[in-house]
Design an enzyme around this catalytic site. Structure first.
Site, PDB file in Angstrom:
ATOM      1  CE  LYS A 171      50.354  42.391  38.973  1.00  0.00           C
ATOM      2  NZ  LYS A 171      48.963  42.256  39.469  1.00  0.00           N
ATOM      3  CB  SER A 224      49.428  41.239  43.222  1.00  0.00           C
ATOM      4  OG  SER A 224      48.663  41.342  42.033  1.00  0.00           O
ATOM      5  CB  SER A 239      45.899  42.655  42.007  1.00  0.00           C
ATOM      6  OG  SER A 239      46.065  41.551  42.861  1.00  0.00           O
TER       7      SER A 239
END
Ligand SMILES: [Zn+2]
Lengths: 451, 461
Positions: A72, A147, A171
């Site tokens: 990420k 997210s 997330s």
């Protein structure tokens, strides 16, 4: 073939790390334009895979032995861009490896690239990236969740073996649920955060996303455990999980507050799975988290204050752009809220109150875990919306209703696919007490195997 | 007039407060003692506070007679403000580690542990982060001081306490920063920031005293405000209003667990702690009967006081104290040495003092030896030899006296005519002719003896 099968092939030499990487790179080449799961590929990935092949040849492939990992974009990887999907950091190139990256490299993992995300991890849909929304390969046309949108989408589309996400209020679990993959938010303080760019420091955890529960477990065994240099870590050296245990006789909790506001179609999918656990011999018991409904507001107050503090360094001097001048509206909203409620005159009123609520929720979970070993329930109270559909901030925050409590309580929680509603994946959430990872992974594994 | 202080001094530790970088920031090129943590790179997490720094702050608190906050969580706070030298946009400062001490009648309100920011050069616009993360101790007093002179004396005493621990960087190296608040009867409280020396503090206070008194005399208001001291012009000026309205938005740092000071550990630190200088000063007066002024000078540095107490066991303490205050201090000042830096041993100094005390050599000779001792440490006997200062034997002195009398007949006549001062002149000649080896007292005695003898002879002849 599953994570363990892939690992076997790599270890036996049936598949080289370079071949493994190249297959993924080909798929990424074909699919990423549409999916937008990756923001940057690692230009040194091939070299790194070659090195891993040499290590495998010497019998030193490590636990990951050439598995391909997506990262990420809020985790520092030396030489790659940790932009947090924000214009604020679009020119920032990491000067160091996050501790989890050091560990992944040590175990022979190959970082393939940096994935898309909601800007600064502030979002639950994957749409707020400054570099465009991420697609959902399992439910085209719908949001992938966020997210950690790019990491979940990359796993779901078969663009990597494993992925790192981060979870501050859901997330990892939210996009895992929408994309139909497995994800785990570890106990707070179990995985080092050094190198993770902050959202809410008292809530953030790095965790794995994978096509299966074995993948989660494997990646956890590589990244979890104390980092002596870090302030907020638990006294755990390393972890090792046995997943194939029996769930018969296990005490599993369900909670009326989890299903109360949840879409009945999601509840139905979850209930079928609970039934399945009962068939496997688990004892299902009802427990209560009376203040669950306050978790969301406490969460947003705490996260805003901490995020405000964390973003003071983006003042335009060192990274070129002042965050307030270039960020998206959700990031700006949180900074403004954090700035407002941390003002001297309001501190007691909002922030202290939020911290009190947090303590209360932590207590309620810990008393629930005195009665049951794990809690199961839905992950997200509603089905994902269509990409591009406008939601109000409050409608958006509602996605997090069932995931933020675990972050507030600092406990562990994982998600595995439970079924589908109209072709859209639905994940079931399994929550456990602090350091209860093995238990929840075992239940998740049983659910996955019995699917 | 009411004056109170906030004094910040750098702690002398090997490593920075929240990372492993070394602390010799002034000795290395800019931005070399840095890492992701002390430059606030995105994602970097602080390490737990350096134990050595916490210990130093606790020791300082104990020396100031403070109540150390044991057994309760002491959170590290983030203090947010916007300045180029602050890489994360906040500075970490602990809740008080200790409360309610006192030093020479001035109440100490609290003691904190803080981190230093980097160094910003407004001319080049560049920042050097070598200093970023160096531990600081912050000491806050109550407004108990009444004049710039009192304040100056207190600040010196405070620095002496801090330096006694051996755990702070010398104030003279610019490692100190002082904020001072000052108010006059009938006026508002004015805070002056940006001071970095005792001298600067004194000047800033003098300036404020005059400025505020003048305003009040003219019937104007002295409003509550924050001012900055301008070292170059020795004045204070109002700070920009933006800086005044700043709200630091303190929050407990979520990346750090609170500090817990265990009772047992604090007692251990207390056990290892050196005797605080203000108490030692009092003890020297009581135990050895020293004049307060001598005790103050001797306790000015811990090593000086240690040296004194070592020699005072074997020579008369009053004699030793006088030597320390007048001769030793003079020599050290002249050579720019601190007591901790001298090369000679206590035993060497002691043997010198014994020679003087026993009258083997004169105090003047003693001072010559002392200078040599400080320059090139050696056994004083050896120095005497090397300098040709070995005392004259009786026979040698007699020869010299006779020779001098022979060569200075006029002076001899003057003496015999009743002019006492001629004796001093002759003594000087003897000492000079001996190359400083002659003890003046002995020389006077012998001269007088010989002259009187001559007078007797002259009268008979
Ligand atoms: Zn450093």
């Amino acid at each position: 073939m599953g994570t363990l099968g892939k690992l076997q092939a790599l270890r036996s030499g049936e598949l080289s790390a370079v071949e493994n990487l190249e297959r993924f790179l080909e798929r990424i080449e074909k699919m990423n334009r549409e999916l937008n799961a990756f923001l940057q590929l690692n230009p040194r990935a091939r070299e790194e895979a070659e090195e891993v092949d040499r290590r495998i040849g010497r019998g030193e492939g490590g636990r990951l032995s050439g598995l391909v990992v997506a990262v990420k974009s809020n985790i520092n990887v030396l030489g790659l861009r940790a932009t947090c999907a924000s214009r604020t950091l679009e020119d920032y190139v990491s000067t160091y490896d996050a501790e989890v990256i050091t560990r992944i490299r040590r175990e022979g993992g190959v970082v393939v690239g940096m994935t898309n995300m909601d800007e600064f991890a502030c979002g639950s849909s994957g749409e707020s990236s400054a570099f465009g929304p991420t697609g959902n390969p399992s439910a085209p046309g719908y949001i992938p969740g966020g997210s950690s949108s790019g990491s979940a989408a990359a796993v779901a589309a078969g663009l990597c073996d494993l992925a790192l996400g981060t979870d501050t209020g859901g997330s990892i679990r939210n996009p895992a649920s929408h994309c139909g993959v497995a994800g785990l938010k570890p106990t707070y303080g179990l995985v080092p955060r050094h190198g993770l760019i902050d959202l809410g420091m008292s809530l953030d955890q790095i965790g794995p996303l994978a096509p299966d529960v074995h993948g989660l477990s494997l990646l956890m065994e590589c990244i979890a455990g104390k980092n002596p240099g870090e302030g907020m870590m638990l006294e755990v050296e390393r972890v090792s999980y046995e997943l194939e245990g029996d769930v018969g006789g296990m005490r599993i909790g369900v909670c009326p507050q989890f299903s109360f506001l949840t879409d009945p179609r999601i509840n139905e999918v979850v209930e079928r799975k609970v039934e399945r656990l009962r068939e496997l011999g688990a004892e299902v018991e009802e427990v209560s988290i009376p203040h669950l409904e306050h978790a969301l507001s406490a969460y947003y107050l705490i996260v805003s204050v901490e995020f405000f503090s964390a973003t003071r360094r983006y003042d335009g001097r060192k990274y070129g752009k002042r965050i307030e001048e270039v960020c998206g509206e959700e990031v700006l909203r949180r900074i403004a809220m954090g700035s407002y409620i941390s003002r001297k005159e309001y501190r007691g009123k909002y922030y202290q109150r939020a911290l009190q609520l947090r303590t209360l929720i932590r207590k309620e979970f810990s008393s629930a875990f005195r009665r049951v070993e794990v809690l199961v329930g839905p992950t997200v109270p509603k089905l994902p919306h269509r990409l591009g559909q406008k939601l109000s901030p409050l409608e958006m925050y509602a996605y997090d209703y069932l995931t933020v409590p675990a972050n507030l309580a600092g406990i562990c929680a994982g998600v595995v696919k439970a079924g589908e509603v109209g072709g859209i994946p639905v994940g079931i959430q399994v929550q456990g007490p602090p350091l209860g990872e093995e238990k929840i992974l075992r239940v998740m594994r049983a659910l996955e195997a019995g699917a | 007039m009411k004056i109170g202080f906030e004094v910040h001094l750098q702690l002398r530790t090997e490593r920075k407060l929240y990372c492993d970088c070394p602390t010799n920031y002034a000795e290395v090129p800019p931005n070399t003692n840095v890492c992701p943590i002390c430059t606030g790179m995105p994602g970097a997490k602080p390490m737990r506070p350096n134990r050595a720094a916490v210990e130093a702050a606790v020791e300082i608190s104990l020396m100031l007679g403070c109540r150390v906050q044991t057994g309760k969580p002491l959170y590290i706070q983030r203090k947010h403000y916007d300045y180029p030298d602050l890489p994360s946009g906040y500075q970490r400062t602990s809740l008080p580690l200790a409360l309610e001490g006192s030093l020479e009648g001035v109440r100490i309100r609290e003691v904190h542990l803080e981190e230093d920011p980097g160094q910003y050069d407004p001319v080049s616009g560049s920042v050097d982060f070598n200093r970023s993360g160096i531990p600081l101790v912050e000491i806050v007093t109550e407004p108990d001081l009444r004049s710039p002179e009192e304040a100056r004396r207190f600040l010196r005493s405070l620095i002496r306490v801090l330096e006694y621990t051996g755990k702070v960087r010398p104030e003279a190296g610019g490692a100190m920063r002082v904020d001072v608040n000052v108010s006059l009867e009938g006026g508002g409280r004015v805070e002056v920031k940006n001071i970095n020396s005792v001298k600067g503090t004194y000047r800033a206070l003098k300036f404020e005293l005059q400025r505020q008194a003048e305003r009040l005399r003219r019937g104007e208001r002295v409003s509550r405000e924050t001012r900055a001291y301008l070292e170059s012009q020795m004045i204070t000026v109002p700070m920009r209003t933006k800086e005044l309205e700043e709200d630091y938005r303190y929050i407990p740092d979520p990346d750090l667990p609170p500090v817990l000071l265990e009772e047992e550990w604090v007692e251990e630190v207390r056990g290892r702690m050196v005797e605080p200088p203000h108490l030692r000063e009092r003890r020297l007066v009581e135990k050895y009967g020293l004049p307060p002024a001598s005790a103050r000078v001797i306790t000015g540095e811990r090593e000086l006081a240690d040296l004194f107490e070592r020699v005072a066991r074997e020579v008369n303490p009053l004699f030793a104290a006088d030597w320390f205050r007048t001769k030793l201090k003079k020599v050290l000042n002249y050579m720019g040495l601190r007591a901790g830096e001298v090369g000679f041993s206590a035993e060497q100094l002691l043997s010198l003092l014994k020679m003087v005390e026993g009258g083997r050599i004169s105090p003047e000779q003693g001072e010559l030896v002392l200078r040599e001792l400080a320059r090139e440490p050696a056994d004083p006997e050896e120095i005497l030899l090397r300098m040709g200062l070995l005392p004259l034997g009786r026979g040698e002195l007699e020869e010299l006296v006779e020779r001098v009398m022979e060569e200075n007949r006029e002076a001899v006549r003057d003496y015999l005519a009743g002019r006492e001062e001629a004796l001093n002149f002759l003594t000087g000649r003897v000492v000079r002719a001996s190359g400083g080896r002659a003890n003046p007292r002995e020389a006077v005695g012998l001269l007088r003896e010989k002259l009187e003898e001559l007078r007797g002879k002259g009268q008979t002849s």
